[in-house]
Design a protein around this motif. Structure first.
Motif, PDB file in Angstrom:
ATOM      1  N   UNK A  47       0.499  -1.046   0.198  1.00 29.13           N
ATOM      2  CA  UNK A  47       0.030  -0.051   0.342  1.00 29.13           C
ATOM      3  C   UNK A  47       1.133   0.934   0.082  1.00 29.13           C
ATOM      4  N   UNK A  48       0.337   1.999  -0.562  1.00 31.53           N
ATOM      5  CA  UNK A  48       1.014   3.845  -0.668  1.00 31.53           C
ATOM      6  C   UNK A  48      -0.174   4.491  -0.365  1.00 31.53           C
ATOM      7  N   UNK A  49      -0.038   5.434   0.445  1.00 28.39           N
ATOM      8  CA  UNK A  49      -0.265   6.951   0.471  1.00 28.39           C
ATOM      9  C   UNK A  49       0.208   8.214   0.552  1.00 28.39           C
ATOM     10  N   UNK A  50      -0.130   9.358  -0.079  1.00 30.91           N
ATOM     11  CA  UNK A  50       0.735  10.627   0.185  1.00 30.91           C
ATOM     12  C   UNK A  50      -0.085  11.602  -0.530  1.00 30.91           C
ATOM     13  N   UNK A  51       0.828  13.136  -0.592  1.00 27.68           N
ATOM     14  CA  UNK A  51       0.466  13.638  -0.145  1.00 27.68           C
ATOM     15  C   UNK A  51       1.610  15.285  -0.365  1.00 27.68           C
ATOM     16  N   UNK A  52       1.128  16.647  -1.592  1.00 29.05           N
ATOM     17  CA  UNK A  52       2.045  17.687  -1.964  1.00 29.05           C
ATOM     18  C   UNK A  52       3.744  17.198  -1.620  1.00 29.05           C
ATOM     19  N   UNK A  53       3.909  16.238  -2.568  1.00 27.92           N
ATOM     20  CA  UNK A  53       4.948  15.598  -2.774  1.00 27.92           C
ATOM     21  C   UNK A  53       5.967  13.999  -2.253  1.00 27.92           C
ATOM     22  N   UNK A  54       4.974  13.592  -1.171  1.00 34.22           N
ATOM     23  CA  UNK A  54       5.513  12.998   0.010  1.00 34.22           C
ATOM     24  C   UNK A  54       4.897  11.712  -0.020  1.00 34.22           C
ATOM     25  N   UNK A  55       5.341  10.427  -0.702  1.00 37.83           N
ATOM     26  CA  UNK A  55       4.409   9.304  -0.159  1.00 37.83           C
ATOM     27  C   UNK A  55       5.409   8.277   1.196  1.00 37.83           C
ATOM     28  N   UNK A  56       4.197   7.612   1.319  1.00 40.97           N
ATOM     29  CA  UNK A  56       4.406   6.819   2.548  1.00 40.97           C
ATOM     30  C   UNK A  56       4.122   5.371   1.741  1.00 40.97           C
TER      31      UNK A  56
END
Length: 84
Positions: A47-56
């Motif tokens: 899984x991946x999630x993120x916003x504003x150029x950052x992803x985890x």
């Protein structure tokens, strides 16, 4: 042991040997690596999630996993748990 049981056992051992979420690959991670390099080593993330150029992104399961935070598609920091 029946042929079917031997086949299932062999398949399980093969899958366990192919697990890329391990201490060896965790040790190869470096800050600044590209997300593409990480995916070539670990495969697709669970899984991946993120916003504003950052992803985890997370690889593995609830007990054995590698979690990586990316900034602009490059490794910023990473952690792992249950690795062997």
């Amino acid at each position: 042991m029946s042929f079917r049981s031997a086949l299932v056992l062999g398949a399980c051992l093969l899958l366990a040997a192919c697990n890329k979420v391990n201490q060896e690959n965790f040790s190869k991670l470096k800050t600044g690596m590209s997300k593409t390099e990480v995916e070539q080593m670990l495969g697709a993330p669970r899984e991946c999630a993120g916003a504003l150029g950052f992803t985890s992104c997370t690889w593995g399961d609830e007990k054995t996993f590698i979690s990586i935070q990316f900034a602009q598609e490059q490794v910023l920091m990473f952690s792992g748990s249950g690795l062997k």
